[in-house]
Design a protein around this motif. Structure first.
Motif, mmCIF file in Angstrom:
data_model
loop_
_atom_site.group_PDB
_atom_site.id
_atom_site.type_symbol
_atom_site.label_atom_id
_atom_site.label_comp_id
_atom_site.label_asym_id
_atom_site.label_seq_id
_atom_site.Cartn_x
_atom_site.Cartn_y
_atom_site.Cartn_z
ATOM 1 N N ALA A 1 0.419 -1.223 -0.389
ATOM 2 C CA ALA A 1 -0.270 0.060 -0.012
ATOM 3 C C ALA A 1 1.200 0.975 0.145
ATOM 4 N N ASP A 2 0.545 2.709 -0.443
ATOM 5 C CA ASP A 2 0.894 3.559 -0.539
ATOM 6 C C ASP A 2 -0.102 4.513 0.953
ATOM 7 N N PRO A 3 0.096 4.334 2.016
ATOM 8 C CA PRO A 3 -0.791 4.955 3.144
ATOM 9 C C PRO A 3 0.090 6.602 3.355
ATOM 10 N N TYR A 4 -0.915 7.489 3.895
ATOM 11 C CA TYR A 4 -1.013 8.479 4.216
ATOM 12 C C TYR A 4 -1.997 8.960 5.122
ATOM 13 N N VAL A 5 -2.296 9.620 5.532
ATOM 14 C CA VAL A 5 -2.897 10.009 7.152
ATOM 15 C C VAL A 5 -3.664 11.186 6.431
ATOM 16 N N VAL A 6 -5.237 10.968 7.214
ATOM 17 C CA VAL A 6 -6.221 12.100 7.161
ATOM 18 C C VAL A 6 -6.437 12.760 8.125
ATOM 19 N N ILE A 7 -6.585 13.944 8.560
ATOM 20 C CA ILE A 7 -7.620 13.611 9.705
ATOM 21 C C ILE A 7 -8.652 14.719 9.700
ATOM 22 N N LYS A 8 -9.449 14.493 10.248
ATOM 23 C CA LYS A 8 -10.773 15.014 9.944
ATOM 24 C C LYS A 8 -11.919 15.140 11.674
ATOM 25 N N LEU A 9 -12.096 16.367 11.456
ATOM 26 C CA LEU A 9 -12.403 17.082 13.010
ATOM 27 C C LEU A 9 -13.397 17.609 12.410
ATOM 28 N N GLY A 10 -15.222 17.850 12.584
ATOM 29 C CA GLY A 10 -15.801 18.599 12.552
ATOM 30 C C GLY A 10 -15.746 19.070 10.716
ATOM 31 N N LYS A 11 -16.080 20.075 9.865
ATOM 32 C CA LYS A 11 -15.274 20.257 9.476
ATOM 33 C C LYS A 11 -13.899 20.601 8.551
ATOM 34 N N SER A 12 -13.042 20.959 9.113
ATOM 35 C CA SER A 12 -11.989 20.422 9.095
ATOM 36 C C SER A 12 -11.511 19.674 8.591
ATOM 37 N N GLU A 13 -9.816 19.434 7.839
ATOM 38 C CA GLU A 13 -9.747 18.480 7.206
ATOM 39 C C GLU A 13 -8.776 18.327 6.542
ATOM 40 N N LEU A 14 -7.114 17.853 7.224
ATOM 41 C CA LEU A 14 -5.996 17.756 7.209
ATOM 42 C C LEU A 14 -5.706 16.566 6.153
ATOM 43 N N LYS A 15 -5.032 16.544 4.892
ATOM 44 C CA LYS A 15 -4.653 15.539 3.573
ATOM 45 C C LYS A 15 -3.655 15.627 4.238
ATOM 46 N N ASP A 16 -2.524 14.718 4.461
ATOM 47 C CA ASP A 16 -1.163 14.240 4.355
ATOM 48 C C ASP A 16 -0.656 13.875 2.680
ATOM 49 N N LYS A 17 -1.271 14.471 1.450
ATOM 50 C CA LYS A 17 -1.183 13.684 1.184
ATOM 51 C C LYS A 17 0.185 12.742 -0.308
ATOM 52 N N GLU A 18 0.496 14.605 -0.009
ATOM 53 C CA GLU A 18 2.134 14.909 -0.884
ATOM 54 C C GLU A 18 2.731 14.281 0.104
ATOM 55 N N ASN A 19 3.184 13.366 1.102
ATOM 56 C CA ASN A 19 3.436 13.027 1.631
ATOM 57 C C ASN A 19 3.357 11.322 2.034
ATOM 58 N N TYR A 20 2.610 11.084 1.313
ATOM 59 C CA TYR A 20 2.576 9.236 1.272
ATOM 60 C C TYR A 20 3.831 8.636 1.433
ATOM 61 N N ILE A 21 3.676 7.415 1.862
ATOM 62 C CA ILE A 21 5.166 6.101 1.997
ATOM 63 C C ILE A 21 4.838 5.449 1.009
ATOM 64 N N SER A 22 5.735 5.965 -0.004
ATOM 65 C CA SER A 22 5.645 4.171 -0.504
ATOM 66 C C SER A 22 5.696 2.500 -0.235
ATOM 67 N N LYS A 23 4.872 1.594 -1.042
ATOM 68 C CA LYS A 23 4.944 0.247 -0.623
ATOM 69 C C LYS A 23 5.490 -0.020 0.602
ATOM 70 N N GLN A 24 4.431 0.560 1.588
ATOM 71 C CA GLN A 24 5.036 0.183 2.870
ATOM 72 C C GLN A 24 3.756 0.208 3.739
ATOM 73 N N LEU A 25 3.505 -0.922 3.942
ATOM 74 C CA LEU A 25 2.818 -1.889 5.301
ATOM 75 C C LEU A 25 2.707 -1.586 6.241
ATOM 76 N N ASN A 26 3.693 -1.122 7.061
ATOM 77 C CA ASN A 26 4.330 -0.740 8.074
ATOM 78 C C ASN A 26 5.162 1.381 8.006
#
Length: 1965
Positions: free
Chosen positions: A1481-1506
């Protein structure tokens, strides 16, 4: 009913000694006192009373022992003799006195005689009366002389307890032992809830409270310790039972065939010691038919993969657990070739699932070669395997030390108890023959053939297929045979013990299109073997196995085909198969052994008819006493019932007509001809007894209507009977054995349920009941051991029968002993632990009771309509099997059982399966035909037999075709339906409109419908008039039929929907009994409602059955008329039965509503909460605008209500949320039912328990967790420092704290850091410790991190050492707390005062137990409840600052909106579910609170399951509008939308307001700078002051000498702090922090504050409910915006790997094996070169030049390899970033251990180079090189674990000799050379400063090696080379030849010249 045995004397004893007697009746033993120093006569004068009904066949046993004791420590007994008598005469006459002789062990009579007197008084007093006084003067209860014993009132039997030898009483008063009746007769335990209102009625209490019982028990027990009293089983049955009915089974639905979600995750970490040279290994992971491959690793036989695979399945559990997990290592696999198999490892999924946590973690699988079993181990694969079912929670252990895991032998992938070295074994499955096969083809073609050819053929072509461990074997096909004979065996070769549990044997029908299964049987190897010391190898049979499946009619598309494949419960007998299993362990060293594991087929000889047992004629009798609740769909046609056993009795599709010659009965063949069975005639039999026709079905009758849903058959006075004669091998012993164990298990289960109920309802003394249970178990076990060992030489006993008997007896004996032992250890505080142990006993018993070898097939009862099979019930034959020994008889034999018929196969799943098709009251008896004289004895009395009309009049023994009851009793049933709770939600609103339907006999009535509730209070009395029951009055009183209560949901349109069902037994009053205590009026009782296998609520009701006598209904207790005019003619539950009420006040805290979903597409805008309980209620204030502020304006409201005094009877409280729309409309949003109010009952604080007394001086360090550094390491460090000073060449190490960061703390906390990271840290830490501990004298050591301490043992030793050295200083650590679960689990969901109630709407799902409830949640109500009895004491309201508006909810914060800064730290994720095709997987983190959403898409980690994220995110939020934080992990995709991997939700509001202070974790240490800086904007002293103020407690008061006082507690600690510049300052923060870390010790307000932490949360995906998709490690800080701003976020960004360069100089080699033969001379030589690379960088491999023509194995190189790499010090891993393939979008990062591989090769010019040997060095742990080549040996590799190791990261430079090794043909390691190498590690900066050249190049070139001339290539100087070779090899030969030539020359010259000289001499010239 009591049997009294008075043991008087024993005479004619031999010798002098102590004697003891044991009297036993029905397995209940009593020991007498010890008669001391008796000579010829022993006077016992003992009385034993057994409370029980007497069966005339029962025997009483008296056994006399010699009692031997040694020093009062132990006693043992030697049996003198036994007296045994049958009690028939006692039963008839009531009194008997006799003297008789004893018999010894050998059953021979001895002189010793016993004198006893026996009296019996039955219940009805028909035998002579007696009183206790007739025997002796009974001392009063208060004498305290009685020993208190236990007994059972259930089933009228004494299953009592083994007792300890009693005390001898003074004088002639004997010890009086009395069993249960007197004490317990009035008691009603189990689920009966007692009421405390009895004194108001002035009557005696109906139910004895536990306390009264114990007082009485104590009176009886006298001087007995309370810890030895036990309580026997008294289970919800007040009267003694006539024992003519068995318990019905409540759960209806078969669960085995239903598919379930499973996920198997397998991580392949690495492989080691793979056999082979220079391999390119790939690991293939196979689960069932799914295969996945790892990547290929080149040129290594210890590859490192760390690859994660996930397999998803949706199959039934049985199918899942039989799937095979197979790991195979394949060498050089690519697109074109499949590669060669190195080795495989197999295990079934069930083995993994049965492990703790359903997983193997970091274990090594042993590979073996399936094609060569003589080869031994082929290598090891290290892996993790986990199997997750729905709702399973797998805890991943934190990564432990790698060194521990490197111990391969200690961490093998094998379950507990399986030896590391498994041997190969052959498993022989012999298939002899089959019988009774069904027709498997249409008969159209067969009839055509018969017409033309006259050939009559059987329509089935059977063969047997056997599957085991992923392998399949088949027998030959027997064409056209219903009774095929194979006599073949299938042979499997597998490692033993195998890791696959079941052998699947299937009879299949061979067909041109596709083969179909006829029947399937599974053989569980665990049940046919025993792995103990006295165990045995798997063995079975030869025995018949019965196969069950779909009905026998042949249809082209069989809808129940799954049943034939072994899925689900078979609904019909299909066939039986004679087979046997044997195992032979192979000696793999013998030359004859076949080395392949392929399945082999061989033929075997036939076995004799008698081998499986003697053929006996069995007789099955059944009587249908009642057939009710027949589903209305089938109620319009006549209905009959058919009973079958095997193919006997089957009239539609029974025995297929065989073409074989007709077999005679006398041959013992067990299949009757079809026509005989169908016409019920038997021609062959001659004797009268057997001239018996089988009647297997009842006459068809048209059903009568009971009510709208159900019909019943008119079985009133006339009860139809069926009987079947059948022939089977007599293997009853097997079933008897199972029955005995099952009965013990049933009793144990019942007792354990009692104990759990007592604990659950918080009644007194559960430990006494548990002691009674264990006592009964030990008695049962000893009884089993005496009974089981019979009929040992019976015909047809197999090896398994003998071995199983032995092992069962051993197990039962040991279980009995353990139960006795545990019984003595049961104390109040250990009940729950011992209960778990007892539950293990239950599992063991159930496992033992399951008999693997079948005998008589199960009995099927089918309901037939219009000659079609509609519904069935299956009854195991063992349950109805008769034996003359009570314990061996089946539990339902000769008893009336309520049987519920169900639909076959998949039709029975889900709602269709829950509706009853029919309820039968059925009497069954199965036994040998010759034993059948008593087959009617268990029927209710009062019937006449009606024989078949065509019978010969003279036959008395013919069974009846029907029974006519001439005794009829008339009753009135009163069903007091009070209320139900927690019902299943059946409507889309999330509620139900429930009503109850009560069935009794052929009557039914319904309660009223209560709309929109899950907790209806009907408060209704249903009266059933003129209920006719057939049979004797007394029997009916003891054992009434059961009542069925079904709960339905009323729908406006269509049929009412079924919710659930429960059973009850009424309390019966006969017309001559008084209606009054203790039995009447009956108490309300909770009955569990079941829906299929799941619970669907509870019903609170009471049932009484009142006999209507001669006077009619006038004599019955009067019914009160309707009291409520609104409810119409509905009778309420009478006063004596309804609970006694008290006035309660319920206060409700209304906080707010959250996450309300849309209703009918409209948003909720103005919600309100309605609270309702027992008719009272309160409404919240209206929320005017839900979007703007979802909190309530008025916080606390209350209402008063009348509730039962008994807390267990409190009705549920309903919370409903409605949306107020325009024009006064309301819409229900959702509802929640609080089923138990107990947790909200207010209890005033207990002032006495605040521990004020012991509030003296208190040292804060008493229980702090300490960490120490070993003094040994300190000495080494000092030496190192000294060395550095002397040899100034070493660079100075930096000792700056910058080396430590947050990750240092994190890794230290989870103990993944193995050794001290490097000497820098040790120097740094140690200098701190020394500085603070030694120079600062008893202050406090800063930042001590435990790096070097691994095992707890070592840690303990180091602590001791540390204390010895620094006894005056104690050091705390600054580690953080890593929770491997959610923080909510640790702190009770943070519901300390604010509770969250989920609001439900929509219909509940039926999938599994409440699995889909999450989908029904439409929002959450936040608030709390508090209830208390009125009036309340004045003390509370008088307290200072008491706000009457807030009631009990004082000092809670306001609920106005508040702005908060939320800081989310995401550390890392583990074991993510793969989202891409490549298994990554190429995971990245998304934080959502109410209407605010922070996507860390540009810092995805390539081909990692850990992935390691190491990120912090800041979000501003306003509570309460934005309080649900969602942390999601997404998979980045180049094309298309990103996929959600999983998410976790955190309720921040509850955390924010919690008293546990979860806003910002309290760290263990206060620091103002560095990595451990204080994060909270409030300092510890401010936090402490605020807590003291809020809690209204005294303090804090800071005193001199580092002391602080809070609430009379004194804490001490340091008072100085150092700032960044090293300056000291005085501070109170350390002291305040110590108090905060021990806040739970503060009285009244104390609780554990949340520490600085990292929590691990599961990631869930809504598409895959209940299955974890990975875990995320994170934490959340929250800071109110109206407070000072917090500092910057801590930097937790992942550590960047450090650049290093490894320089390896290959100086020389020696003793390299010589591979080449010289062309001219044949001499051995090698052209040596050395190759090296770092693991993971094979493409950067480097070679030395070639040393040609080495004749001695010596090579000289002086050659340098240079390997640059990036290294993570903390994780000890090299980091490699590279593209996986040319098509990859970006680079993938790999982390692998640093390992250097060196290989030695022989260079060839025209063919591939030859590999000679290799060595792999783990740069963190490798053996130190030998100083000389001679000292270098194979032991450096073999004994690597024992040798001291070094790390290049510490040593930096190391030189020495290391061995090269390879494997020979026998897989043995051999030495193939030695290499002298020098390893030098430099950092990236150092490498730039002082670069070096590759090979011997500039800069810093190495000298050329001094090689001998021969090492040149021969074609450069051929003459020189040849000259060298000839001279070198043949110099002596040449010299000798030259000498010889000279000699010959001289001789020739001499001979040549001698004639001339002679002539000259002679002539004198």
């Amino acid at each position: 009913m009591a049997l009294v045995v008075h043991l008087k004397t024993v005479a004619h004893l031999r010798g002098k000694g102590d004697r003891i007697a044991k009297v036993a009746f029905r397995g209940l033993p009593f020991l007498s006192h010890v008669a001391e120093n008796c000579e010829e006569v022993a006077h016992f004068n003992e009385v034993s009373i057994f409370v029980s009904s007497l069966d005339q066949r029962k025997k009483i046993h008296v056994r006399i022992f010699v009692y031997i004791s040694w020093l009062f420590l132990v006693f043992s007994c030697r049996l003198i003799g036994t007296f045994c008598m049958v009690l028939q005469k006692v039963a008839e006459e009531g009194h008997l006195e006799l003297t008789d002789t004893l018999i010894d062990d050998n059953n021979t009579s001895i002189k010793t005689s016993v004198t006893i007197e026996i009296r019996y008084q039955p219940m009805d007093g028909t035998v002579g009366m007696w009183s206790d006084g007739e025997f002796l003067d009974v001392p009063d209860d208060h004498d305290g002389m009685f020993t208190f014993e236990t007994d059972s009132l259930l089933s009228g039997q004494s299953h009592g307890s083994g007792t300890s030898p009693g005390r001898s009483l003074q004088g002639s008063i004997p010890t009086f032992r009395k069993t249960g009746k007197g004490v317990f007769s009035a008691m009603k335990l189990g689920k009966i809830k007692s009421s405390k209102d009895d004194h108001r009625r002035g009557d005696e209490p109906a139910v004895l409270e536990m306390e009264d019982l114990d007082k009485k028990a104590m009176r009886l027990a006298g001087t007995l310790e309370p810890d030895t009293i036990s309580l026997a089983s008294v289970t919800a049955v007040t009267t003694n039972v006539s024992n003519k009915r068995s318990k019905p089974d409540i759960k209806m639905e078969p669960s085995s065939g239903r598919p379930v979600d499973y996920q198997i995750s397998i991580t392949v970490i690495e492989a080691r010691q793979l056999i082979g040279l220079n391999m390119d290994p790939v690991v293939c992971v196979e689960v069932g038919d799914d295969k996945k491959y790892t990547s290929m690793k080149e040129s290594t036989n210890c590859p490192y993969y760390n690859e994660y695979f996930v397999f998803d399945f949706h199959v039934p559990p049985d199918v899942m657990f039989d799937k095979i997990i197979k790991l195979s290592v394949i060498h050089s696999k690519n697109l074109l070739r499949s590669g060669t198999l190195v080795g495989t490892f197999k295990m079934d999924v069930g083995t993994v699932y049965s492990q703790p946590e359903h997983q193997f973690y970091h274990r090594w699988a042993i590979l073996s070669d399936p094609d060569d079993i003589t080869a031994g181990c082929k290598g090891y694969v290290k892996c993790d395997i986990a199997v997750v079912g729905k709702g399973d929670n797998i805890k991943t252990p934190h990564k432990a030390n790698e060194t521990d895991e490197d111990d391969i032998e200690g961490n093998l992938l094998l379950p507990e108890g399986i030896p590391a070295e498994r041997q190969w074994a052959r498993i022989y499955v012999k298939i002899y023959r089959a019988e009774g096969l069904p027709k498997m083809n249409t008969s159209i073609m067969a009839n055509v053939k018969k017409a033309f050819i006259g050939e009559n053929r059987d329509l089935v072509d059977p063969y047997v297929q056997v599957q085991f461990a992923g392998l399949k074997g088949k027998t030959s096909v027997q064409k056209s045979s219903y009774e095929p004979i194979w006599n073949e065996q299938v042979i499997f070769t597998e490692l033993f013990p195998p890791l696959c549990k079941r052998i699947k044997v299937q009879i299949r029908d061979s067909d041109k299109v596709n083969d179909v299964a006829i029947g399937t049987h599974f053989i569980d190897l665990r049940k046919i073997s025993n792995d103990g010391d006295k165990g045995f190898l798997p063995t079975l049979g030869p025995a018949w196995v019965n196969m069950y499946g779909s009905t026998r009619q042949y249809t082209l598309m069989d809808e129940h085909q799954d049943l034939n494949d072994g899925l689900g419960e078979g609904v019909s007998f299909r066939a039986r198969l004679l087979l046997s299993v044997a195992v032979e362990i192979l000696d793999t060293t013998s030359p004859d052994v076949i080395s392949s594991t392929e399945v082999q087929m061989e033929s075997v000889s036939n076995i004799s008819e008698s081998a499986t047992g003697k053929m006996e004629e069995f007789f099955l009798f059944g009587s249908f006493l009642e057939a009710t609740m027949i589903d209305r769909k089938i109620g319009d046609k006549p209905i009959s019932f058919e009973i079958t056993i095997g193919n006997y009795g089957n009239q539609i599709d029974g025995v297929s007509k065989s073409s074989t010659a007709k077999k005679k009965k006398k041959d013992g063949e067990n299949e009757e001809e079809e026509n005989e069975l169908i016409q019920n005639s038997s021609e062959d039999e001659a004797d009268e007894e057997s001239d018996l026709t089988s009647v297997s079905s009842t006459p068809p009758l048209k059903p009568f209507i009971t009510d709208r849903n159900y019909f019943h058959l008119p079985y009133f006075e006339k009860k139809p009977c069926v009987y079947i004669k059948s022939w089977w091998q007599d293997q009853r012993r097997r079933l008897y054995n199972s029955n005995m164990m099952d009965k013990i298990a049933d009793k144990l289960e019942e007792g354990l349920n009692d104990v759990q109920e007592i604990i659950k309802t918080e009644k007194a003394f559960p430990e006494r009941r548990l002691r009674g249970v264990l006592e009964e178990l030990s008695v049962g076990c000893s009884r089993y051991v005496t009974l089981a060992n019979k009929d040992v030489n019976q015909a047809g006993r197999t090896k398994l029968d003998r071995e199983r008997l032995k092992s069962c007896m051993r197990e039962m004996d040991s279980m009995g002993q353990q139960a006795k032992q545990i019984r003595t250890q049961v104390k109040k505080n250990t009940v729950k632990d011992k209960l778990k142990l007892a539950q293990n006993f239950l599992q063991r018993l159930r496992f033992l009771a399951d008999e693997p070898q079948h005998s008589i097939p199960d009995v099927f009862i089918w309901m037939m309509s219009n000659n079609k099979r509609i519904a069935y019930a299956r009854i195991p034959s063992k349950d109805i099997l008769y034996s003359i020994v009570d314990e061996e008889t089946g539990k339902d034999c000769g008893k009336v059982k309520a049987v519920f018929l169900k639909l076959p196969g998949k039709k029975g799943f889900g709602p269709a399966g829950w509706t009853v098709q029919a309820k039968l009251e059925l009497y069954l008896w199965l036994g040998l035909n010759k034993q059948r004289k008593d087959f009617l004895s268990g029927l209710p009395n009062g019937f006449e037999e009606i024989k078949a009309a065509k019978m010969v009049p003279g036959l008395h023994s013919v069974p009846p075709v029907s029974l006519v009851y001439n005794m009829k009793q008339v009753f009135q049933l009163r069903a007091h339906m009070y209320q139900a709770r927690s019902l299943f939600a059946a409507d889309s609103s999330g509620l139900s409109d429930p009503f109850a339907r009560v069935f009794f006999s052929t009557h039914s009535q319904v309660t009223e419908v209560l709309s929109e509730t899950l907790c209806p209070t009907w408060d209704q009395l249903l009266v059933f008039d003129d209920v006719e029951l057939f049979g004797e009055a007394s029997e009916l009183r003891d054992d009434p039929p059961i009542i069925v209560a079904e709960i339905y949901d009323q729908d406006t349109v269509g049929k009412a929907e079924y919710i659930g069902r429960t059973f009850a037994k009424p309390t019966i009053k006969m017309c001559d009994e008084h209606y009054g205590p203790p039995r009447f009026p009956p108490q309300l009782e909770y009955y569990q409602i079941y829906r299929g296998n799941c619970t669907a609520g509870e019903l609170l009701a009471a049932f009484e059955l009142l006999q209507i006598g001669q006077g009619g209904r006038v004599d019955l207790p009067p019914l009160e008329g309707p009291t409520d005019s609104e409810r119409g003619p509905i009778l309420p539950v009478p006063l004596g039965i309804r609970p006694v009420l008290s006035r309660y006040r319920i206060e409700v805290l209304f906080w707010g509503l959250r996450d309300l979903k849309r209703i009918n597409l409209a948003q909720v805008d103005r919600p309100r909460v309605d609270i309702e309980c027992a008719g009272g209620g309160v409404q919240s204030a209206l929320i005017q605008n839900y979007k703007k502020n979802p909190n309530f304006s008025t916080l606390v409201k209350w209402f008063e209500v009348d509730l039962p005094e008994n807390e267990l009877l409190h009705p549920p409280l309903n919370i409903r949320v409605v949306d107020c729309r325009a024009f006064g409309r309301y819409i229900l949003v959702g509802s929640h039912a609080v089923t138990s109010l107990r947790r909200f009952i207010y209890s005033p604080p207990d002032k006495t328990s605040n521990n004020w007394a012991n509030a003296g001086a208190y040292s804060s360090y008493s229980d702090v967790s300490f960490s120490f550094i070993s003094t040994e390491s300190s000495d080494k460090e000092k030496k190192k420092k000294k060395k550095k000073k002397k040899g100034g060449a070493e660079e100075e190490e930096e000792t700056d704290e910058r080396v430590l960061d947050w990750w240092s703390k994190y890794f230290a906390s989870i103990e993944t850091l193995k050794e001290v990271v490097n000497s820098v840290l040790v120097c740094l830490i140690y200098s701190f410790v020394i500085y603070f501990c030694v120079f600062k004298q008893n202050v406090f050591a800063l930042n001590v991190l435990v790096w070097s301490v691994r095992s707890s043992e070592r840690r303990r030793r180091l602590r001791q050492n540390y204390f010895q050295v620094h006894s005056n200083c104690i050091c705390t650590d600054s580690l953080l707390k890593v929770y491997n679960k959610e923080l909510e689990n640790e702190y009770g969901n943070f519901e300390d005062w604010l509770h969250t109630f989920n609001l439900y709407r929509g219909k509940a799902g039926d999938d599994d137990e409440h699995a889909l409830d999450d989908d029904r949640i439409v929002g959450r109500f936040k608030g709390s409840l508090c209830m208390y009895k009125l009036p309340l004491s004045q003390e509370i309201t008088r307290e200072a600052g008491f706000d009457p508006n807030m009631g009990m909810f004082q000092s809670i914060p306001h609920n106005d909106p508040i702005n908060v800064l939320v800081r989310v730290y995401v550390v890392r994720a583990t074991d993510l579910h793969p989202a891409d095709i490549n298994g990554k997987a190429d995971p990245y983190v998304v934080i959502k609170l109410g209407k605010s959403e922070l996507k860390d898409k540009e810092n995805y980690i390539s081909k990692q399951l850990n992935p390691v994220f190491g990120k912090s995110f800041d979000i501003e939020a306003t509570f309460p509008m934005e309080s649900m934080l969602t942390v999601s992990v997404y998979d980045w995709d180049l094309v298309g939308t990103d996929d959600l991997i999983g998410e976790t939700k955190i309720d921040l509001e509850n955390r924010f307001y919690s008293k546990f202070r979860a806003t910002c974790g309290i760290s263990a240490h206060y620091s103002v700078h560095g990595y451990n800086v204080w994060r909270d904007p409030m300092k510890p002293s401010q936090i402490l002051a605020k807590l003291c103020k809020d809690g209204k407690i005294d303090g804090p008061h800071y005193g001199p000498g580092g002391k602080v006082k809070v609430a009379n507690r004194i804490f001490t600690g340091p008072t100085e702090i150092e700032d960044e510049n090293g300056l000291k300052k005085q501070t109170e923060e350390h002291l305040a922090l110590i108090v905060l870390n021990h806040w739970e010790e503060i009285p009244r307000v104390g609780c554990k504050l949340v520490p600085e932490h990292v929590e691990t949360r599961p990631l869930l995906n809504p598409d895959k409910p209940g299955i974890e998709q990975g875990r995320i490690e994170m934490w959340v800080d929250m800071f109110p915006m109206d407070m000072p701003a917090p500092g910057p976020a801590i930097d937790i960004s992942p550590r960047k790997p450090k650049r290093y360069e490894l320089r390896v100089i290959i100086w020389n080699t020696d003793e390299v094996i010589l591979e080449d033969d010289d062309y001219f001379t044949g001499e051995k030589s090698s052209d040596i070169f050395v190759r090296g690379w770092l693991k993971g960088q094979q493409e950067d491999k480097q070679d030395t030049d070639v040393h040609y023509h080495s004749l001695t194995g010596e090579g000289n190189f002086n050659w340098r390899f240079v390997f640059p790499f990036d290294y993570l010090v903390a994780e000890e891993k090299i980091v490699i970033s590279k593209k996986e393939s040319m098509f990859s979008w970006d680079e993938t990062e790999y982390k692998i251990p640093p390992r250097l591989t060196l290989q030695v090769w022989d260079a060839d010019h025209f063919s591939a180079d030859d590999f000679l040997g290799a060595i792999e060095l783990d740069l963190n742990r490798f053996p130190r090189g030998a100083k000389t080549a001679k000292q270098c040996s194979l032991n450096m590799i073999r004994n690597e674990q024992e040798l001291p190791t070094i790390s290049i990261f510490k040593q930096k430079r190391v030189k020495g000799w290391w061995p090269f090794v390879a494997r020979d043909e026998n897989d043995e390691m051999e030495l193939t050379g030695k290499v002298e190498a020098e390893l030098h590690l430099v950092t990236g900066e150092e490498a730039e400063k002082s670069p070096v050249g590759l090979g011997r190049n500039e800069p810093d070139p190495l000298e050329k090696p001094n090689r001998p001339d021969t090492s040149l290539m021969w074609f450069l100087g051929p003459l020189k080379s040849i000259g060298y070779f000839i001279w070198h090899n043949y110099r002596w030969l040449i010299l000798k030849a030259l000498g010889l030539i000279l000699l010959l020359l001289m001789l020739g010259l001499f001979l040549y010249s001698i004639p001339g000289y002679l002539v000259k001499k002679m002539l004198g010239a």
